[in-house]
Design an enzyme around this catalytic site. Sequence first.
Site, PDB file in Angstrom:
ATOM      1  N   GLY A 147      -4.016   2.124  -3.513  1.00  0.00           N
ATOM      2  CA  GLY A 147      -4.971   2.468  -4.564  1.00  0.00           C
ATOM      3  C   GLY A 147      -4.925   3.935  -4.951  1.00  0.00           C
ATOM      4  NE  ARG A 149     -15.491  -0.361  -1.459  1.00  0.00           N
ATOM      5  CZ  ARG A 149     -15.713  -0.519  -0.168  1.00  0.00           C
ATOM      6  NH1 ARG A 149     -16.710  -1.299   0.257  1.00  0.00           N
ATOM      7  NH2 ARG A 149     -14.963   0.081   0.725  1.00  0.00           N
ATOM      8  N   GLY A 171     -10.703  -0.143  -5.085  1.00  0.00           N
ATOM      9  CA  GLY A 171      -9.919   0.091  -3.865  1.00  0.00           C
ATOM     10  C   GLY A 171      -9.108   1.372  -4.001  1.00  0.00           C
ATOM     11  N   GLY A 172      -9.622   2.295  -4.778  1.00  0.00           N
ATOM     12  CA  GLY A 172      -8.879   3.493  -5.180  1.00  0.00           C
ATOM     13  C   GLY A 172      -8.591   4.484  -4.069  1.00  0.00           C
ATOM     14  NE  ARG A 215       0.195 -14.420  -8.059  1.00  0.00           N
ATOM     15  CZ  ARG A 215       1.522 -14.412  -8.219  1.00  0.00           C
ATOM     16  NH1 ARG A 215       2.144 -15.470  -8.720  1.00  0.00           N
ATOM     17  NH2 ARG A 215       2.230 -13.355  -7.870  1.00  0.00           N
ATOM     18  CE  LYS A 260      -1.628  -9.858  -1.440  1.00  0.00           C
ATOM     19  NZ  LYS A 260      -0.458  -9.027  -1.074  1.00  0.00           N
TER      20      LYS A 260
END
Length: 312
Positions: free
Chosen positions: A16, A35, A10-11, A142, A138
């Site tokens: 990101g 990607r 996700g840079g 986790r 989220k």
Amino acid sequence: MEESRVLVVGGTGFVGRRIVAASLAAGHPTYVLLRPEIGLDIDKLQMLLAFKARGARLLEASLDDHDGLVAAVRQADVVVSAMSGVHFRSHNLMLQLKLVEAIKDAGNVKRFLPSEFGMDPSRMGDALEPGRISFDEKMVIRRAIEDANIPHTYVSANCFAAYFCPNLCQMKTLLPPKERVGVYGDGNVKVFFVDENDVGTYAIKSIDDPRTLNKTIYIRPQDNCLTQNELISKWETLTGKSLEKFHIPGDEFLASMKDLDFASQVGIGHYYHIFYEGCLANFEIGDNGAEATQLYPEVQYTRMDEYLKRYI
Ligand code: NDP
Ligand code: GO6
């Protein structure tokens, strides 16, 4: 000691790109996932090429290509995910389950930072619908991380300045209000604002720190612990102009949710928890957490008056 090799997933995103920048600045060998779905997104490609020019290595793999993802993960010691979690962008947090699978199979990762960077989802078990979906997702990630025994750090970054500060916490705009500003309740609830570049810096600082292993780090810059009223006065001082304030009672704010689109309903719930309930600052950090500005006092974080100056 060799610098840890960092893979950012996700840079090119809002957070990101700042994590990539912080990783390069800290001298880590930095890998960024490219990607194949990039298609004709020329801006994304230009950004990736700019990272490459600054020394990053681009690793090509789709999140749907398990073997390719495992190969990419094997190049790195640390994986940081900054997948989209914003509902008016391209909310795709659950795709991280594929990344968790790859990290599990690769078996070499010393630290994983999933895409969190906001409110602490473990404290949002009673959050309102539909905004709670972000926290629920989220928490699913986790759980997958912890079930797979992947060493991790969760970063709770509080309010990104760009979304919350120049607009003086108004929704639906990123620009400062010119005449009138809506104040949530009495406007005296404490919030932490964090420059998004500093989020990248603190996240990267934490990646090979034994003090942050399997913990949540909260970014709580003391000088940026402000009420909405305090933030408004900073802006008024900077501009030399005072704004008209109108107070919005909590029940009225919540009721405004019903006619809105989904992304705005999510936003209303989040704002309610932040600005009426005070969910960012109303708890002590326990043994399972640490505070970033205390861990890394050498970081000169950005104060909100400084941040606001570029909007004058
Ligand atoms: P973005 O919306 O900028 O998206 C980040 C990246 O997600 C994209 O660059 C892209 O990666 C990836 N992505 C998006 N769609 C897909 C898809 N269909 N398949 C694969 N990858 C996809 O994210 P943000 O930076 O805004 O959000 C990151 C985190 O920060 C979230 O967890 C969010 O909740 C949190 N956040 C917190 C805020 C705060 O105030 N505390 C404010 C905003 C976000 P690629 O680069 O590979 O194309
Ligand atoms: C940011 C927003 C701003 C929503 C978090 C609607 C996750 C978090 C502080 O993406 O909904 O106008 O913690 O009209 O854990 C969005 C969300 C805020 C921005 C909150 C966020 C914060 C996500 C809006 C709007 C400026």
